[in-house]
Design an enzyme around this catalytic site. Structure first.
Site, short mmCIF file in Angstrom:
data_model
loop_
_atom_site.label_atom_id
_atom_site.label_comp_id
_atom_site.label_asym_id
_atom_site.label_seq_id
_atom_site.Cartn_x
_atom_site.Cartn_y
_atom_site.Cartn_z
N TYR A 165 -3.70 3.54 9.15
CA TYR A 165 -3.35 3.97 10.51
C TYR A 165 -4.60 4.14 11.35
CZ TYR A 165 -0.62 6.67 13.98
OH TYR A 165 -0.01 7.13 15.12
N SER A 166 -5.67 4.63 10.74
CA SER A 166 -6.90 4.92 11.47
C SER A 166 -7.44 3.70 12.22
CB SER A 166 -7.96 5.46 10.51
OG SER A 166 -9.17 5.71 11.17
N ASP A 192 0.82 -1.21 0.00
CA ASP A 192 0.00 0.00 0.00
C ASP A 192 0.86 1.27 0.00
OD1 ASP A 192 -2.40 -1.33 -0.08
OD2 ASP A 192 -2.67 -1.34 2.09
N GLY A 193 1.98 1.23 0.72
CA GLY A 193 2.85 2.41 0.75
C GLY A 193 3.39 2.76 -0.62
N THR A 245 -8.65 1.68 6.57
CA THR A 245 -8.00 0.40 6.88
C THR A 245 -6.50 0.56 7.11
OG1 THR A 245 -7.85 -0.01 4.49
CG2 THR A 245 -9.69 -1.02 5.66
N SER A 266 -5.83 1.20 13.38
CA SER A 266 -4.96 0.88 14.51
C SER A 266 -5.25 1.77 15.72
CB SER A 266 -3.49 1.04 14.10
OG SER A 266 -3.16 0.17 13.05
N ASN A 274 -4.75 8.44 1.80
CA ASN A 274 -5.16 7.73 3.02
C ASN A 274 -5.51 8.67 4.16
OD1 ASN A 274 -5.16 5.08 2.21
ND2 ASN A 274 -3.49 4.43 3.54
N ASP A 275 -4.54 9.48 4.59
CA ASP A 275 -4.79 10.25 5.80
C ASP A 275 -3.84 11.43 5.97
OD1 ASP A 275 -2.39 8.97 6.79
OD2 ASP A 275 -3.59 7.28 7.40
N ASP A 293 -2.09 12.05 21.87
CA ASP A 293 -0.80 11.93 21.18
C ASP A 293 -0.86 12.58 19.80
OD1 ASP A 293 0.11 10.56 23.35
OD2 ASP A 293 0.32 8.63 22.34
#
Length: 302
Positions: free
Chosen positions: A182-183, A66-67, A180, A185, A140-141, A169
Site C-alpha cells: 500500500y505504501s 501476497d495477501g 512495495t 501506492s 507489511n503495514d 485521508d
C-alpha cells in the site's frame, strides 16, 4: 531480510501445512498431487484453515498471492513459510505457480536445502484514556484511515519527537517488507527488506509540503487521533481492523517476533523488483502490468 542457512540437518519426516487461496487457479487434482508427493517423500501434509487451532508444524506452503502469505504469517507465527504465487505480483512468494516446479521445490524443502529470510514485524497498541484497549501485529503495514474519504487529523511522533499534525485521508506505517504494498501506492519509497527501517506515509495529505518519511525501526512511532468524521479504523496488513475514537493513542514498535520466509534461490531484491515490475521489458508489457496492478491495488485480496 537477514538470510541464514537452515541449521538443521536432513530429516526423515516433516509436518507440512498447506494454506490455499480458493479463489486462485489451483485445482483439486493439483492439491492431491502435491499431498501425495509430500507423503511419498516420507513427510505428512495437512490442509490448514486459518480460523482453526494451529497444529504442530515444521513448514507451511502458502498458495496464493501476497495477501495469502500475510494471512498465513499472522496464523503460523514464526513457522517457516514458502509462498507459491498464484496471484498477481507476489513479492512475498518464493516461486510462481507451476506444478512441476512446485514438486521440485517441495523436494528441496523437505531435504532442508533452503535459506530463511527473517522479516521484521510491527506491533501496534491502542490506548484509550490511558488504558490499553487493543493490540495487533503486521508484516507489511499498520494503516490508520477513515472508512470513507473524509479528512482526519493525526498528530505524529517519531522517537519521542513531535513531527506534525497531518490533515490527510490517513497514514501508513510500513515495514521495509511492506514498502512495495500500500505504501508505494501512496508515494512511499521502495525499501530493500534487509534495511531495518520503517516508512511513514500520509495518505493524500492536504498539506502540499508533506512527504513520505523514513525512520529506524528502533524508534517508537506514536499517532494521536485529534479529529475525524464518520468511522476511523486501524488496519493491520488489511486483515485486522480496530475501530478508533478521538484522542486514541496508537503506539507502534518493532514486534518481538519475526516472519520466516523460505527462499530457494539467490535472487537479489533488485533483481526481484525488476522482474516483478517488468522494468526490463518493453513498453507494451509494462502497460499490461500497470493495468493489472491498478485493477487489483488492494494486494490483500490475493
Amino acid at each position: 531480510m537477514r538470510r541464514t542457512k537452515h541449521e538443521e540437518s536432513k530429516v526423515c519426516s516433516l509436518k507440512v501445512g498447506i494454506v490455499l487461496n480458493h479463489s486462485q487457479r489451483l485445482t483439486t487434482a493439483a492439491v492431491e498431487t502435491i499431498i501425495r508427493h509430500i507423503e511419498r517423500l516420507g513427510s505428512s501434509a495437512e490442509l490448514l484453515k486459518l480460523d482453526n487451532l494451529l497444529s504442530e508444524l515444521d513448514v507451511v506452503l502458502s498458495f496464493g498471492g501476497d495477501g495469502t502469505v500475510l494471512g498465513t504469517a499472522r496464523y503460523v507465527g514464526e513457522i517457516p513459510i514458502f509462498g507459491i504465487n498464484t496471484g498477481h505480483l507476489g513479492f512475498l512468494t518464493g516461486i510462481e505457480y507451476n506444478l512441476p516446479k512446485v514438486i521440485e521445490a517441495i523436494a528441496l524443502i523437505l531435504n532442508n536445502q533452503f535459506t530463511i529470510d527473517k522479516r521484521n514485524r510491527l506491533e501496534a497498541q491502542v490506548y484509550r484514556k490511558e488504558k490499553n484497549v487493543a493490540y495487533c501485529t503486521a508484516l507489511n503495514d499498520i494503516v490508520v484511515k477513515g472508512a470513507i474519504a473524509k479528512l482526519v487529523r493525526l498528530k505524529t511522533y517519531i522517537g519521542g519527537d513531535y513531527v506534525g499534525n497531518f490533515p490527510a485521508d490517513g497514514i501508513i506505517i510500513s515495514t521495509a517488507t511492506g514498502s512495495t504494498g500500500y505504501s508505494i501506492s501512496a508515494g512511499g519509497a521502495i525499501i530493500p527488506p534487509d534495511l531495518e527501517i520503517n516508512v511513514i506515509t500520509p495518505i493524500c495529505s492536504h498539506l502540499l509540503n508533506v512527504r513520505s518519511m523514513i525512520a529506524s525501526d528502533n524508534k517508537e512511532i506514536k499517532i494521536v487521533v485529534e479529529s475525524y468524521q464518520k468511522e476511523l479504523l486501524l488496519s493491520a496488513d488489511g486483515q485486522v481492523d480496530i475501530e478508533l475514537e478521538t484522542n486514541d493513542c496508537i503506539v507502534i514498535n518493532k514486534a518481538p517476533m519475526v516472519t520466516n520466509l523460505i527462499r530457494l534461490n539467490n535472487e537479489t531484491f533488485y533483481q526481484l523488483l525488476s522482474r516483478k515490475m517488468k522494468w526490463d521489458k518493453d513498453e507494451k508489457e509494462r502497460s499490461n502490468l500497470t493495468l493489472a496492478y491498478s485493477t487489483t491495488n488492494d494486494y490483500q485480496k490475493n
